[in-house]
Design an enzyme around this catalytic site. Structure first.
Site, PDB file in Angstrom:
ATOM      1  N   ASN A  67     109.846  -6.996 168.181  1.00 46.89           N
ATOM      2  CA  ASN A  67     108.578  -6.691 167.520  1.00 46.89           C
ATOM      3  C   ASN A  67     107.533  -7.763 167.793  1.00 46.89           C
ATOM      4  O   ASN A  67     106.369  -7.472 168.076  1.00 46.89           O
ATOM      5  CB  ASN A  67     108.789  -6.571 166.011  1.00 46.89           C
ATOM      6  N   ARG A 422     101.134   3.450 174.652  1.00 48.88           N
ATOM      7  CA  ARG A 422     101.378   2.052 175.010  1.00 48.88           C
ATOM      8  C   ARG A 422     102.851   1.768 175.277  1.00 48.88           C
ATOM      9  O   ARG A 422     103.718   2.102 174.485  1.00 48.88           O
ATOM     10  CB  ARG A 422     100.860   1.122 173.908  1.00 48.88           C
ATOM     11  N   HIS A 452      98.004  11.974 169.941  1.00 49.40           N
ATOM     12  CA  HIS A 452      99.201  11.545 169.224  1.00 49.40           C
ATOM     13  C   HIS A 452      99.827  12.706 168.455  1.00 49.40           C
ATOM     14  O   HIS A 452     100.846  12.541 167.793  1.00 49.40           O
ATOM     15  CB  HIS A 452      98.807  10.403 168.268  1.00 49.40           C
TER      16      HIS A 452
END
EC number: 2.7.4.1
Length: 734
Positions: A67, A422, A452
């Site tokens: 992360n 991404r 999306h």
């Protein structure tokens, strides 16, 4: 008349109270970046949970690192770019300038990373109880060192290339997230330096067995130990290991691009060599002069440097856990495989959807029926057309294969592949080319917007009439992550939604102006407008009936416009319960501002990914599912779908689910008025909402099994298995 007068008086009273408070004060908000770091710390907390098996604790440490890599490549990189451009305007919530954010990130993240490494070292020591030891080469016996040397010469040495640094060899362009060894060499004439970049494709660690014990040695330690093989004839004076993270938040130049695929491929090459945003070093490094030289070469600042008490890049733990789980299965989670959907049972998905809406709750319920939904359509001679949006799919996607097959079978297949998803750009470019080659009409997305939305449309000829079947979901059409992410979806033949779906795809194709929809609410902009309208109506309903309530479940909350409306609703007395796994820029429980707002974050075995929005509306509830979080980017920079849940039984399941999560006293953390998170503590029996739903799904699967029914989807029993988190490398970001 009396009720109307009462309502007007209450509204005037509320407006008076609102006028007394300035809801723009920064102390009412959490900074987005710092809130994300707090979320990542909640991930790290799972490595301390005594109910998690040892290897899974290590996985959470690995996720924490994975992360952070993306956080630095995107968020920190963006802030650094702003500082370089001289941009010093504060963000609109906590009122922090880019430089103030970078300074605060350094302080908070240093504390969290130090905690991570402390926990890592504790857990590695625990592995010794199971005859697994992490060691340096010098700690091994002579016999094992000899074996290690043979393995090094056979599998590692041929892949290494020393990069000299002198007047004829400038500082090399080191890859993003690369692990490197800095070497000082005495060449008799002078002391020269070199860098050895460790190839990302070789194993990060080597293992050696001796009796019942297994020793694990990091590959960088092995290379350092045998470094003289790379510099024969010279004396190696010093070495240290370092890792670079680079800016990956580069601009895709959509305007004027003749072929977006080619532009994306150019962008991917550029990403590998963006400016450095972080330098990680072993805290034992004493080569201050060389470190200073390296800092100057990379053009980074003190805030960008992290000294770590252990191996750099702890994402290697994904591979270590996978390796160890074969031997130590009992130190991983008990395996769970998704069960047949309760709403579908043993029925045919197309036949049942003609009668009513079908609800799916993944991964408690199998994603296989969604795969079958497309697969059956591809094979059915009555299928005329298939249209679908794809944002992130697996690398061996059965849905992609079915879409290709459908096109080859003569169906009209239209697929929007979002090339700008991404870190999935390369994968999506590959699929776009493959689908085009199969005869599909491929749309690359919309200029300056990311699509999306999660929607699939199948058009069939039934009894000489065209019938449209629509799947709408909160998560990606990814069969792999569907086993790890909690998501929801509905298949419907509702005519209004079918018409909306057709218009939506025509709009995406570029052959239609923005349509007026019957039921679907589509971003950019419209979703935010509907939320504002529904919150306003809930305020009015509460002032009239006194029972106003809003429940929202999402990944992140950053949109200030909606936050201000929630503050307004709280001030009016509306009860607001927010289940937000990640970023939350709103502070709850502040008297006079957000005292009626409750925020709970659930972080556990599965990644919470569903988006649910509930407005009580005086018992005539409006409930929605969506692909969108309440983030500014979702409201104005993405094509998203918010869709109503009109089936009462499905709506009740959603309400029950949110109430269950709000009662979770094992994985739930509540946010206080200062923005700090605490585990939910109460006197109720222990409740882990994810485990509870797994067990309920298993019970339903067993009931179907007893009926000797072949269910739709995959009925599964619970058993021990390999680590589920190996596939979870990017799980906690999206």
């Amino acid at each position: 008349m009396h009720n109307k007068d009462k309502l007007m008086r209450c509204m005037y009273s509320m407006q008076t109270r609102l006028g007394e408070k300035d809801i723009n004060l920064p102390q009412y908000y959490n900074n987005r970046e710092l809130s994300w770091l707090d979320f990542n710390y909640r991930v790290l907390q799972e490595s301390y949970d005594k109910n998690n098996p040892l290897l899974e604790k290590l996985n959470f440490i690995s996720i924490f690192s994975s992360n952070l890599d993306e956080f630095f490549m995107v968020r920190v990189a963006g802030l650094k770019d702003q500082v370089k451009m001289g941009y010093d305007k504060p963000e609109n919530k906590a009122q922090m300038t880019p430089q103030e954010q970078l300074d605060a990130i350094k302080i908070k993240n240093t504390d969290y990373v130090n905690t991570q490494y402390q926990r890592y070292n504790e857990l590695i020591k625990e592995l010794a109880n199971y005859d697994i030891e992490m060691v340096k080469p010098e700690d091994l016996s002579d016999a094992l060192i000899e074996k290690l040397e043979q393995e090094f010469k056979l599998s590692v040495l041929p892949t290494l290339t020393p990069l000299g640094i002198d007047a004829y060899h400038p500082f090399p362009k080191l890859n993003n997230k690369s692990l490197n060894i800095f070497v000082d060499i005495d060449t008799e004439d002078a002391i020269n330096s070199a860098i050895v970049q460790i190839p990302s494709l070789i194993p990060r660690f080597l293992t050696l067995n001796e009796g019942t014990k297994q020793y694990v040695v990091m590959v960088e330690d092995v290379i350092t130990y045998f470094i003289n093989y790379l510099f024969t004839g010279y004396e190696v004076l010093n070495t240290f290991t370092f890792r670079i993270t680079r800016n990956a938040d580069l601009t895709i130049h959509e305007d004027g691009a003749e072929d977006l695929l080619i532009e994306i491929e150019r962008f991917l090459k550029e990403r590998k060599s963006g400016s450095a945003v972080r330098l990680e070093l072993d805290c034992r490094t004493s080569e201050k002069e060389n470190v200073e030289w390296l800092i100057n070469q990379l053009e980074i600042e003190d805030n960008d440097i992290y000294y770590l008490d252990g191996p750099l890049d702890l994402t290697f733990l994904f591979g270590l856990v996978d390796h160890l789980s074969h031997k130590l299965k009992y130190l991983t989670y008990e395996k769970y495989t998704p069960q047949p959907p309760r709403s579908l049972g043993n029925k045919n998905i197309y036949q049942l959807s003609l009668e009513r809406d079908i609800f799916f709750h993944h991964p408690y319920e199998s994603f296989e029926p969604i795969v079958d939904f497309i697969r059956q359509a591809a094979d059915d001679p009555n299928t005329i057309a298939i249209k679908q949006t794809l944002y992130r799919v697996s690398k061996d996607s059965p849905i992609i294969n079915s879409l290709k097959e459908a096109a080859e079978n003569g169906k009209q297949v239209t697929v929007l592949v979002e090339l700008k998803a991404r870190f999935d750009e390369e994968n999506n470019v590959h699929w776009a080319r493959m689908l085009e080659d199969a005869g599909c009409h491929v749309i690359y997305g919309m200029t300056h917007l990311k699509t999306h939305s999660k929607i699939a449309l199948v058009v069939k000829r039934i009894n000489n009439e065209l019938t449209s079947f629509v799947h709408l979901g909160t998560g990606n059409y990814n069969d792999k992550t569907a086993k790890l992410y909690t998501d929801m979806g509905i298949i419907t033949t509702n005519k209004d939604i079918a018409e909306d779906a057709i218009n939506f795809f025509n709009y995406l194709s570029g052959y239609s102006t923005k349509p007026e929809y019957n039921k679907l609410i589509v971003a950019p902009y419209d979703i935010r407008d509907v939320f504002i309208d529904r919150i306003d109506k809930e305020i009015r309903s509460h002032l009239q009936h006194g029972n106003g309530k809003i429940m929202m479940k999402m990944n992140s909350l950053t949109d200030k416009t909606i936050i201000e409306k929630l503050f307004e609703a709280s001030q009016a007395g509306v009860k607001i319960q927010l289940i937000i796994r990640g970023i939350c820029c709103l502070k709850p429980g502040i008297p006079g501002i957000s005292e009626n707002i409750e925020v709970v974050s659930i972080v556990g075995r599965l990644l919470e990914h569903s988006r649910i929005y509930y407005f009580h509306n005086n018992s005539e509830a409006h409930i929605y599912l969506s692909s969108a979080d309440v983030m500014t980017r979702n409201m104005i920079k993405r094509v998203e779908i918010l869709f109503p849940v009109e089936d009462k039984s499905i709506g009740q399941r959603l309400v029950n689910y949110m109430n269950l999560q709000l009662s979770d006293n094992q994985k739930g953390r509540y946010q206080d008025a200062q923005g700090l998170y605490h585990y939910v503590e109460n006197n109720s029996s222990p409740l882990n909402s994810q485990s509870y739903l797994m067990q309920e799904a298993i019970k339903y699967g067993e009931e179907l099994k007893k009926q000797s029914v072949q269910p739709s989807g995959q009925p599964v029993h619970s058993r021990r298995g390999g680590s589920w988190m190996r596939k979870l490398k990017n799980t906690f970001k999206r």
